[in-house]
Structures are given as structure tokens and as C-alpha cells.
Enzyme design. Structure first.
Site, mmCIF file in Angstrom:
data_model
loop_
_atom_site.group_PDB
_atom_site.id
_atom_site.type_symbol
_atom_site.label_atom_id
_atom_site.label_comp_id
_atom_site.label_asym_id
_atom_site.label_seq_id
_atom_site.Cartn_x
_atom_site.Cartn_y
_atom_site.Cartn_z
ATOM 1 C CG ASP A 161 44.880 37.258 40.675
ATOM 2 O OD1 ASP A 161 44.312 37.935 41.545
ATOM 3 O OD2 ASP A 161 44.934 36.017 40.688
ATOM 4 C CD GLU B 218 45.272 41.861 45.879
ATOM 5 O OE1 GLU B 218 44.294 41.689 45.155
ATOM 6 O OE2 GLU B 218 46.250 41.068 45.915
ATOM 7 C CG ASP C 146 41.001 34.102 45.851
ATOM 8 O OD1 ASP C 146 40.600 34.319 44.693
ATOM 9 O OD2 ASP C 146 42.202 34.006 46.149
#
Length: 760
Positions: free
Chosen positions: A436, A439, A504
Site C-alpha cells: 500500500d 504516493e 480507495d
């Protein structure tokens, strides 16, 4: 970024200097490269050569069908790393050809050519197929430039560039009716013409112009693509500054891109992934259903057991269980240590789950951040494993985790330490990793361990080195073809480390459509494998949304049930409705359908990794590039090359979809429809439009198949769909070895399957 105010004026506060003519051309000794000297005014006297910038444009034959274009203002500027890893499989040879005539100079690189005008006081570079049949794009008047912000009024000001932003930009022409696709996982309109796009990885969800996976590659419906060789922020104005041009700009002294000629979109992707890397292989078990704990839900070992037992009781085939964030202790993310209050003996639990047949594999969530509460933070900080500010402080903030630091993967020792942490997870039975984040990488006031790197380039590129490190750690432990990620961030080349998921999204029909557009766009950038949060991430889906998302998600290459603050096991969504249209029954039906499709999916995946094509979701235009309507279809997709899927995005069950030319057979009732045609249907929760293309032979598992992995020569059914003499199917074993090909032959007016001796 816009540099003009309308067509005539320069934007306020900016200065733009355009290449106004091609003054001279130098040839390399090997004949593969041309260097164009391009002053920013037309040179009509000797005095015109003074006190004016020039731009150098290097045009090089790279390999068959690929030409590079590099624009440079000041050659003395450092070109700091990181740089994209190009031609990771080895650089092919190139046969360059130079031709000169009274009209100009042409450089050919196999199937593509660049023609440079010799007309005095003119700037004109045109790209076309070498056979002359296809005009691709051009660099015409006022299409290559340098720019200053704020605007300078004297060259003297550029002696100190600390407060002046410098840009290089190009504007390639957009033809009439030309459309642009790709640029990573973008959730807005599939055709990017009219959009301003900033390629800068961000954790922005699926409902804005931000994207987790920014890939500097776009594909034109005119038979070519452009890869921008710039890990840093890239700004594009796609028909949004000048309606007839695609403007690309970067801050710096140089801009390089590659133009790639197909002519088909499949051929463009094939060549693009030679340049940036083929998608990696994934094991067949990874195609099965994955279930997670969800993000902020309360769960422990007992909860996990109840979920797995519940799936078994309902006869829903489950392959992988994923422990999301709170397998770790609160405030300790991500130090790789199970929360022993909730999971007192994770190694034993995982072994028990696998031994009982409830699952075959386990995945856990990780990220590259480290909260300061964990003792591991002090260790990593003291050893120089964390990114630092320029004053020597550890870079920290309180976003996400209190006082978190970022693992500095430019430090080889930090990489070794991180892999050692991963190996401890593998020791207790973890088989796959969800990588995950990646970024939120700072680009200002930071100093990397490798002091040569450009922090601006590291922002996007971090996703590449992070996922590469984890993927290769999995390969080292489990074998080259057994590594599986569930990765969120990406850039060019990260397709080499599958797989990626869509980030998401909300639990709505609209977000489901956003996610599909994101997957289609990413697939047009060479990503073979893709998944999505089935049911949506944010919020709690109602039963209708959940079931429609199940249908969609189980027909993606990879399928995972996941949410944020609510569970995604089906019986909790609809109070355990036991009817055939209940959530459990729908999930069971489509999980079994995917198992049944495995011989086909596996066969298609072998072609995908060979050529850089998406398995699913595959844009219609890849299969039907001559069909103008196919380029606009963003609510349906191809599952491989032979099966069309149209998800349902409406509470009513109504769906409209497009069938290209040919006969299409409904998966459910065998009825055939002749395309091209728009079709409207209404579906209950046990079906959605699935149509099989004319001329198809499928090898399928038997009805009700619950296994993802088995010997695909046994317990199978072979079906023909409107066959012809070209119909065939190549069967592969689980290692990707070709077992043989089945075909179709007409005997006494009836079509029969040939080559069935390869089946047991």
C-alpha cells in the site's frame, strides 16, 4: 500547465521562447541520430545569432517502430537520476536509414520515419509510417519551446535561476477526430482530449483528477503512442490549451519522449513494453477469490476463523485471506510485528487455516512508512534507513502515522534490512504482500541517501523501487513466477511487478464505473493484471451495489473483497439472505464461474505477459481498433480476447452495451446477436451481459467447478461459439508451458473440435 492566454497572448507572468526554424542538422557517425539546431527567432542576418536562446532537438532511431525526440535548452544542466529502466529485457538492434532530398531529411527506424523540412526559416517535423500510408503527428510552428516563470525581461536575470522556474515543452498535433488514452489509472473520461493532466502520484481516491498510478504514456487512436521519459512531474494539456495539439511540459532543461508506431494499438503496447518492460508472471492460484478483514474494522484470530468457516459453509471457493492494517499494533505501522493481543500465535493460525483447506495462501498489508512509536523506528533512524531533511533531521510528519518516517530505498543497507523484515513474515506463512501507499513521497527539503538523485524525480519513481524490492523479495523466497503483489502506487515500468489494484473507491455504482475507467486506462499502459475493491472501499454497500460489484470484480483478472469500516463477507451485507439472489449465492455463483474460466484466463494471461496486453479489463478498442464506437466504450470491457462483459451500474438492472461486428453468443442462454449493434437488457442479480465472440473455442472447467488450480487437461468442457476454419485454443500448463492447440473442423456440415488428444 498552460503557457498561453488564448491563441494569441502569452499567459500572464510567463515568457515563452519558441523554436522558429531548423537552422542546421548534424548527423551521427552511425546514421542513427540527427541533431537539429533550432534558434528562437528566424536567422536572417549574422546579428540574429546573438543574444537569443537556441533549442537542440535530437531525433534518434531506437528500434523498429520507435523514434526518440529529446529537446534541450542548456546542455550543461545535470540530468540527475533516477531514470526509468528502459529495455530491461535487452535492447533490440535497429536498422536506421537516412534519406535526403530537396524537401528535407528523413530518418527511418523500421516502420516509423521522421521527416525534417529543409525549407528556409521554417520549423516542421513530421512523423509517419515508413511506407507512407499513415500520417501520425507533427511538430509544427510554435510547437517546441522553453519558458520562464516568472517572465524574464533580460538574459542577465538568468544568471541566478534560484527564483526562476524553467520549463521545456512540446506540442504534437492532434488530427481531426484523434483521441488520446492511457496516462495511468485515471478515473475521469476515458478519452483524454480536452483534459489537463498532471502526472504526479497522489493518494486522492478514485473520484478526482488525482491518481495513484501516473504513467507517462499515452495511446492515440491513429496508430501510435508516446512515452515521456521523465520520472518527474509531467504536465499535459491534451487539446486543452490548443485544441489541435497535445502539449507536454516538464520543469528543467530537457524533455525526452519516444514515439511508437503500431499501427494497431496491440502492436503499440507490444513495442512500448519492450521499451519499459513486460508484465511479470503471476501464479494461477492468485486468480482465485481473495477476502480481507477490511481496514478499520475490529477483528482478531476468532473473527478471521469465523469468516473462513462462513465462506466454507456457504460453499464459496476462497483462495487467499488478507490481513489488512490492524494485524499490526496501533501506532506501530509498519514494523512487521503481529499484534499478539489479537493474534497470539499467527504462525500456528495460518498453518491451521491452510491445513484445513479453508484457504491456500495468506497475504498481509505493508507500507514503506514507519511510525515513531515502534522501537524499530529508532533502529532504522540510527542506521540511516529513513529519509532525512536537508538539515539532517529525519523527515517526519503526522499524516497517516504519528511521527512517521519513510524508508529510504536508495540506501542498499536499508533495502537489505527491509527484505530481512519481509523474510520474517514469509517464515510464519505469508505468501503475498499488499504494498500500500508509496504516493506521499516528499520532494522538497529532503536529502536521500543517494545524494545524486533528484527529489522531484523520486516522488513518482519511489513507487517503482518500492514495489520492485518487495516483488523481488517474494521471487527470491517462492520462485520467479510465484510472486504476487497487491500494489497501489505505480509509474512507468511497474507493470513488471504485478499486480495492481484500483485504490480507495466509494461503495456506489458511480464509483464502480470510475474504477472501471481507471482499469481501462491502466490497461492501455501495458498493465496485464488489475483488481478492484469489490463492494467499494469507503462506506457500506447496500445489497444491490455489493452484488453488482461482485459480478464485475469476479470478471477482473484478480478479485478481492475489501472495505474500510465495514466487513465484506456476504452474509453481513443482506442479513444472510438464503435465496438464489442473495449476496452469498451471487458470490458463490461468480466465484465458481471464475474457477470454470481458469483454462481460458490462464491462456489469455500467457499472451498478455508476452505482449503487454491487459487480461481484464481490456478496452474494446484493443480488439476492435477499426470500430470508431469501440474507442468510446467505457462501461464495458473484454475479458481476454474472446469474451465481452458489460457490468450493471443501475439499481433497476438495466444495462446498455455495444456489440461490434460479428455474431455474439450470450453466455447464459446461447442466443446469438449480430453486431454492430447497441443492445439493452435487464438482468437480475444472477446474470449480467456476457457475450462470446464469433469464432471462439473455449476450454472450461465443468459446471460448478470450485478449484482455481487443477490439471486443465482433465475435468474440462470444450465449447464452440460460431466457429470457422481459424477457430482455435492453445492450452498451457500451470508453469506456462504450451500443451497443444485445439481447433475446429467442419465434418458433414457440422463443426467439431479437433486436437482433443491433448486432453486427458
Amino acid at each position: 500547465m498552460k503557457f498561453r492566454d488564448g491563441m494569441w497572448l502569452v499567459a500572464e507572468g510567463k515568457r515563452v521562447e519558441y523554436a522558429e526554424e531548423i537552422y542546421s542538422i548534424d548527423e551521427s557517425s552511425d546514421g542513427k541520430k540527427l541533431s537539429l539546431l533550432c534558434p528562437t527567432m528566424q536567422i536572417r542576418s549574422r546579428g540574429d545569432t546573438l543574444n537569443r536562446p537556441t533549442l537542440t532537438i535530437d531525433i534518434e532511431a531506437v528500434t523498429d517502430g520507435i523514434i526518440s525526440v529529446e529537446v534541450t535548452h542548456w546542455h550543461g544542466a545535470l540530468n540527475k537520476p533516477p531514470h526509468f529502466e528502459l529495455f530491461p529485457g535487452g535492447e533490440p538492434s535497429v536498422e536506421a536509414k537516412l534519406q535526403k532530398s530537396s524537401s528535407g531529411t528523413t530518418l527511418s527506424s523500421g516502420a516509423i520515419s521522421a521527416a525534417i523540412t529543409s525549407e528556409p526559416h521554417t520549423f516542421d517535423i513530421r512523423f509517419h509510417s515508413t511506407d507512407g500510408k499513415h500520417k501520425l503527428t507533427s511538430l509544427l510552428n510554435r510547437s517546441v519551446a522553453l519558458a520562464y516563470d516568472p517572465a524574464t525581461s533580460s538574459p542577465m536575470q538568468t544568471s541566478d535561476m534560484r527564483e526562476i522556474h524553467h520549463y521545456v515543452l512540446t506540442q504534437t498535433t492532434l488530427g481531426v477526430g484523434e483521441q488520446v488514452y492511457g496516462l495511468g489509472e485515471r478515473f475521469g473520461a476515458l478519452n483524454k482530449v480536452g483534459q489537463s493532466v498532471s502526472l504526479w502520484n497522489a493518494d486522492g481516491g478514485t473520484s478526482s483528477e488525482q491518481a495513484y498510478k501516473n504513467v507517462p504514456f499515452w495511446l492515440s487512436n491513429r496508430g501510435y503512442g508516446i512515452f515521456i521519459d521523465a520520472p518527474e512531474r509531467v504536465e499535459l494539456e491534451i487539446g486543452s490549451e490548443r485544441c489541435c495539439r497535445v502539449q507536454t511540459s516538464v520543469e528543467g532543461q530537457r524533455l525526452k519522449w519516444y514515439i511508437i508506431y503500431g499501427p494497431s494499438p496491440k502492436e503499440v503496447l507490444d513495442k512500448y513494453t519492450i521499451l519499459t518492460g513486460r508484465p511479470g508472471k503471476v501464479p494461477p492460484w492468485s486468480f482465485g477469490l481473495w477476502l480481507t478483514t477490511s481496514f478499520t474494522t475490529e477483528y482478531d484470530d476468532k473473527t478471521v476463523s469465523s469468516f473462513l468457516e462462513g465462506m466454507k459453509e456457504r460453499d464459496i471457493p476462497l483462495e487467499v485471506f488478507h490481513y489488512d492494517c490492524f494485524w499490526l499494533r496501533a501506532f506501530h505501522w509498519c514494523d512487521f510485528i503481529f499484534d499478539t493481543k489479537s493474534f497470539p500465535d499467527p504462525k500456528s493460525s495460518i498453518a491451521r487455516f491452510k491445513a484445513s483447506g479453508l484457504i491456500s495462501k495468506v497475504c498481509v498489508w505493508i507500507n514503506p512508512y514507519l511510525g515513531q512509536r515502534s522501537p524499530v523506528f529508532a533502529e532504522a533512524a540510527s542506521k540511516g534507513y529513513l529519509l532525512r531533511r536537508k538539515n539532517g533531521d529525519i523527515f517526519q510528519w503526522d499524516l497517516w502515522q504519528a511521527g512517521m518516517g519513510l524508508i529510504d530505498f536508495t540506501n542498499p543497507a536499508a533495502c537489505d534490512w527491509y527484505v530481512a523484515c519481509l523474510n520474517k513474515l514469509f517464515d510464519i506463512g505469508v505468501d503475498a504482500l499488499k504494498t500500500d501507499f508509496g504516493e506521499r513521497v516528499p520532494s522538497r527539503d529532503v536529502q536521500w541517501h543517494d545524494t545524486s538523485v533528484d527529489p522531484g524525480k523520486m516522488h513518482n519513481y519511489y513507487a517503482f523501487i518500492y514495489n520492485k524490492l518487495v516483488y523481488e523479495a517474494l521471487q527470491a523466497r517462492y520462485g520467479a513466477d510465484q510472486a504476487v503483489l497487491f500494489a497501489r502506487s505505480a509509474t512507468a515500468g511497474t507493470q513488471r511487478f504485478p499486480l495492481q489494484w484500483g485504490g480507495d473507491c466509494e461503495s456506489t455504482f458511480e464509483a464502480m464505473a470510475e474504477s472501471l475507467r481507471g482499469g481501462l486506462s491502466l490497461g492501455l499502459c501495458g498493465y496485464a493484471f488489475w483488481s478492484v475493491d469489490i463492494g467499494g472501499f469507503e462506506g457500506t454497500p447496500d445489497a444491490a451495489v455489493y452484488k453488482r460489484w461482485v459480478q464485475f470484480g469476479l470478471l477482473c483478472s484478480h478479485s478481492r473483497l475489501h472495505g474500510s469500516n465495514s466487513y465484506r463477507v456476504p452474509w453481513l451485507v443482506d442479513d444472510d439472505d438464503q435465496s438464489e439472489e442473495g449476496c452469498s449465492a451471487v458470490l458463490r455463483k461468480f466465484a465458481q464461474l471464475k474457477c470454470r474460466l481458469m483454462p481460458y484466463l490462464w491462456s489469455e494471461s500467457q499472451q498478455a505477459i508476452k505482449h503487454g496486453w491487459p487480461v481484464s479489463v481490456r478496452a474494446m478498442a484493443l480488439e476492435f481498433p477499426e470500430d470508431r464506437t469501440a474507442w468510446s466504450c467505457d462501461t464495458q470491457f473484454m475479458l481476454g480476447s474472446r469474451i465481452l462483459v458489460a457490468p450493471v451500474f443501475d439499481q433497476s438492472g438495466e444495462v446498455e452495451f455495444y456489440l461490434p461486428t460479428g455474431k455474439w453468443t450470450s453466455w447464459w442462454d446461447g442466443k446469438a446477436i449480430e453486431g454492430p449493434k447497441w443492445v439493452k437488457e435487464t438482468h437480475g442479480f444472477t446474470t449480467l451481459p456476457i457475450y462470446v465472440r464469433q469464432g471462439t473455442l473455449l476450454v472450461l472447467g465443468k459446471e460448478g467447478e470450485k478449484r482455481t488450480v487443477w490439471d486443465w487437461r482433465q475435468d474440462v468442457e470444450v465449447k464452440l461459439f460460431e466457429p470457422d476454419a481459424e477457430t482455435g485454443f492453445t492450452l498451457f500448463d500451470q508453469e506456462g508451458k504450451e500443451l497443444g492447440t485445439l481447433g475446429a473442423e467442419e465434418v458433414n456440415g457440422e463443426w467439431k473440435v479437433s486436437g482433443q488428444d491433448i486432453l486427458d
